[in-house]
Write a protein that holds these residues in place. Structure first.
Motif, mmCIF file in Angstrom:
data_model
loop_
_atom_site.group_PDB
_atom_site.id
_atom_site.type_symbol
_atom_site.label_atom_id
_atom_site.label_comp_id
_atom_site.label_asym_id
_atom_site.label_seq_id
_atom_site.Cartn_x
_atom_site.Cartn_y
_atom_site.Cartn_z
ATOM 1 N N VAL A 132 0.871 -1.173 0.000
ATOM 2 C CA VAL A 132 0.000 0.000 0.000
ATOM 3 C C VAL A 132 0.911 1.227 0.000
ATOM 4 O O VAL A 132 1.606 1.496 0.982
ATOM 5 N N LEU A 133 0.937 1.926 -1.117
ATOM 6 C CA LEU A 133 1.740 3.140 -1.220
ATOM 7 C C LEU A 133 0.941 4.323 -0.689
ATOM 8 O O LEU A 133 -0.267 4.410 -0.902
ATOM 9 N N TYR A 134 1.618 5.226 -0.004
ATOM 10 C CA TYR A 134 0.959 6.455 0.438
ATOM 11 C C TYR A 134 1.887 7.631 0.194
ATOM 12 O O TYR A 134 3.104 7.501 0.235
ATOM 13 N N SER A 135 1.284 8.787 -0.089
ATOM 14 C CA SER A 135 2.058 9.977 -0.442
ATOM 15 C C SER A 135 1.731 11.173 0.437
ATOM 16 O O SER A 135 2.244 12.269 0.209
ATOM 17 N N GLN A 136 0.866 10.973 1.425
ATOM 18 C CA GLN A 136 0.477 12.037 2.344
ATOM 19 C C GLN A 136 0.974 11.685 3.742
ATOM 20 O O GLN A 136 0.643 10.614 4.277
ATOM 21 N N ALA A 137 1.746 12.569 4.339
ATOM 22 C CA ALA A 137 2.367 12.273 5.638
ATOM 23 C C ALA A 137 1.338 11.995 6.723
ATOM 24 O O ALA A 137 1.578 11.184 7.625
ATOM 25 N N ASP A 138 0.171 12.642 6.654
ATOM 26 C CA ASP A 138 -0.831 12.446 7.713
ATOM 27 C C ASP A 138 -1.461 11.056 7.672
ATOM 28 O O ASP A 138 -2.187 10.672 8.591
ATOM 29 N N HIS A 139 -1.200 10.279 6.623
ATOM 30 C CA HIS A 139 -1.706 8.907 6.551
ATOM 31 C C HIS A 139 -0.939 7.959 7.473
ATOM 32 O O HIS A 139 -1.455 6.900 7.832
ATOM 33 N N LEU A 140 0.278 8.308 7.817
ATOM 34 C CA LEU A 140 1.160 7.389 8.543
ATOM 35 C C LEU A 140 0.522 6.786 9.799
ATOM 36 O O LEU A 140 0.576 5.560 9.978
ATOM 37 N N PRO A 141 -0.105 7.573 10.695
ATOM 38 C CA PRO A 141 -0.667 6.971 11.916
ATOM 39 C C PRO A 141 -1.883 6.091 11.669
ATOM 40 O O PRO A 141 -2.299 5.350 12.585
ATOM 41 N N LEU A 142 -2.452 6.146 10.467
ATOM 42 C CA LEU A 142 -3.692 5.419 10.191
ATOM 43 C C LEU A 142 -3.451 3.942 9.882
ATOM 44 O O LEU A 142 -4.364 3.128 10.019
ATOM 45 N N PHE A 143 -2.250 3.591 9.473
ATOM 46 C CA PHE A 143 -1.990 2.204 9.093
ATOM 47 C C PHE A 143 -2.134 1.252 10.280
ATOM 48 O O PHE A 143 -2.683 0.155 10.142
ATOM 49 N N SER A 144 -1.657 1.680 11.431
ATOM 50 C CA SER A 144 -1.771 0.818 12.612
ATOM 51 C C SER A 144 -3.229 0.610 13.003
ATOM 52 O O SER A 144 -3.601 -0.463 13.497
ATOM 53 N N LYS A 145 -4.073 1.612 12.765
ATOM 54 C CA LYS A 145 -5.500 1.484 13.077
ATOM 55 C C LYS A 145 -6.175 0.456 12.188
ATOM 56 O O LYS A 145 -7.151 -0.181 12.589
ATOM 57 N N LEU A 146 -5.660 0.300 10.974
ATOM 58 C CA LEU A 146 -6.193 -0.707 10.050
ATOM 59 C C LEU A 146 -5.421 -2.025 10.132
ATOM 60 O O LEU A 146 -5.692 -2.953 9.374
ATOM 61 N N LYS A 147 -4.440 -2.062 11.020
ATOM 62 C CA LYS A 147 -3.613 -3.253 11.230
ATOM 63 C C LYS A 147 -2.902 -3.677 9.944
ATOM 64 O O LYS A 147 -2.816 -4.868 9.611
ATOM 65 N N LEU A 148 -2.383 -2.669 9.237
ATOM 66 C CA LEU A 148 -1.641 -2.916 8.006
ATOM 67 C C LEU A 148 -0.147 -2.764 8.259
ATOM 68 O O LEU A 148 0.280 -1.848 8.966
ATOM 69 N N THR A 149 0.631 -3.642 7.685
ATOM 70 C CA THR A 149 2.096 -3.559 7.830
ATOM 71 C C THR A 149 2.798 -3.467 6.466
ATOM 72 O O THR A 149 4.000 -3.242 6.412
ATOM 73 N N ASN A 150 2.039 -3.603 5.397
ATOM 74 C CA ASN A 150 2.618 -3.650 4.040
ATOM 75 C C ASN A 150 2.582 -2.286 3.363
ATOM 76 O O ASN A 150 2.206 -2.156 2.203
#
Length: 370
Positions: A132-150
């Protein structure tokens, strides 16, 4: 290695595909037929002369079959990998093809956390995606909430050959301090009202200032009313939007300062295009998150409330301050967001995915590309 880029929100899919093809990659684009103005390559790229290249394929939302049409195209065996933007990872997931997902904004902030069917499918797509590519810095804390590590951060590219500093010789505002405010007039997402109150205070003691607002968005009428109630209607010019890329380039360059949003906390397309034109940018960013993903804080004039906006405008009334900040922004966008850097990173990611490398290995490879 043949790649299908699927989706073209704000012409990012088109720009990525075009630049990757220039870099020698075999890439095609799938996008909506008769797209919104802001996602139409012919409005974005004047060299197209209102004609689409033969490497763009379309799905037509006016047809009942548009969803299955997308899936059929994705299932074409000529493609080794799908690079799907925004909501199109849902279709890549259903197609059962190898794919990476690329988040760009509210698709990740809002939709992925919703209880809707689309939200549920998008969460499943993220878990199935190789990356899962992301380009917005504010997305960073959201991955743990979705339990994503990839997940992997990749700065989105900007067309630094098109958006660049230019001298505007016929500006009607050459004797004014010009502030350009081009984002959608959506007070909830952009907090345009907060900016206008800050500008109102600034204008009281800087009578030579003029504010140019692109007139578009759900709160356009409310914005007109606020301008009148603040008593700044004689210092505000509304221009009908949306603007095409050539018009945006002109207004960036005839402005002294560009003002973006004060809610999201990340730099978007407007901010990066401002940097490309070596103009100072006033916006709100989460500095610690940007430092986490970039390794340093981008050179914006950071503000979150009306008082801070006023103070940043007062700081930028000085020519030397504007020149310094503008130069820093230009150097930043070339370092992190140029087509050359983006293309080499995407090539490396695609090759690594096809070679079934682990996310940790891909992280390490990407970190060495600059």
């Amino acid at each position: 290695m043949k790649i299908l880029h699927a989706g073209n929100l704000a012409n990012l899919g088109y720009l990525a595909t075009r630049e990757l093809r220039k870099a020698g990659m075999d890439v095609e684009l799938l996008m909506e037929k008769n797209p919104p103005k802001g996602s139409d390559p012919t409005r974005f790229d004047p060299t197209l002369n209102n004609s689409y290249p033969d490497w763009i394929f379309f799905y037509d939302k006016r047809k009942l079959s548009w969803k299955t049409d997308i899936i059929k195209i994705m299932r074409n065996k000529k493609y080794d990998l799908i690079h799907a933007y925004v909501e199109l990872p849902i279709f890549a997931y259903i197609s059962r093809r190898l794919f990476v997902a690329h988040t760009l904004g509210s698709d990740f902030r809002l939709l992925a956390f919703s209880n809707s069917i689309r939200g549920m499918l998008l969460r499943r797509a993220y878990k199935r995606a190789k990356i899962v590519l992301y380009s917005q810095a504010d997305h960073l804390p959201l991955f743990s909430k979705l339990k994503l590590t990839n997940y992997l951060f990749i700065p989105i590219l900007r067309d630094t050959s098109f958006y660049k500093p230019q001298k505007i010789v016929d500006s009607p505002y050459s004797d004014k301090f010009v502030i350009f405010h081009p984002p959608n007039l959506d007070w909830n997402l952009k907090r345009n009202d907060v900016f206008l109150r800050g500008f109102s205070e600034f204008a009281k003691i800087n009578s030579n200032s003029v504010l140019i607002i692109v007139d578009r968005g759900v709160d356009a009428e409310k914005t007109h009313q606020l301008v009148k109630s603040l008593g700044i209607h004689d210092k505000v010019i509304f221009i009908k939007g949306p603007l095409n890329s050539t018009e945006m380039l002109r207004y960036y360059n005839l402005s002294d300062v560009v003002v973006d949003q004060f809610s999201v906390g990340s730099i978007g397309a407007i901010g990066l295009e401002t940097f490309c034109c070596a103009k100072p940018l006033i916006t709100f960013i989460h500095e610690k998150l940007h430092e986490s993903v970039y390794g340093e804080v981008p050179p914006v004039c950071n503000a979150q409330n009306s008082y801070e906006i006023t103070k940043q405008l007062e700081y930028l009334i000085d020519n030397n301050n504007r020149a310094k900040i503008g130069k820093q922004g230009y150097e930043w966008v070339i370092k992190y967001h140029s087509p050359n850097v983006f293309s080499r990173k995407i090539r490396s990611i695609c090759e690594s995915v096809l070679n079934e490398e682990k996310i940790e290995q891909i992280h390490e490879k990407i970190s060495k590309i600059s």
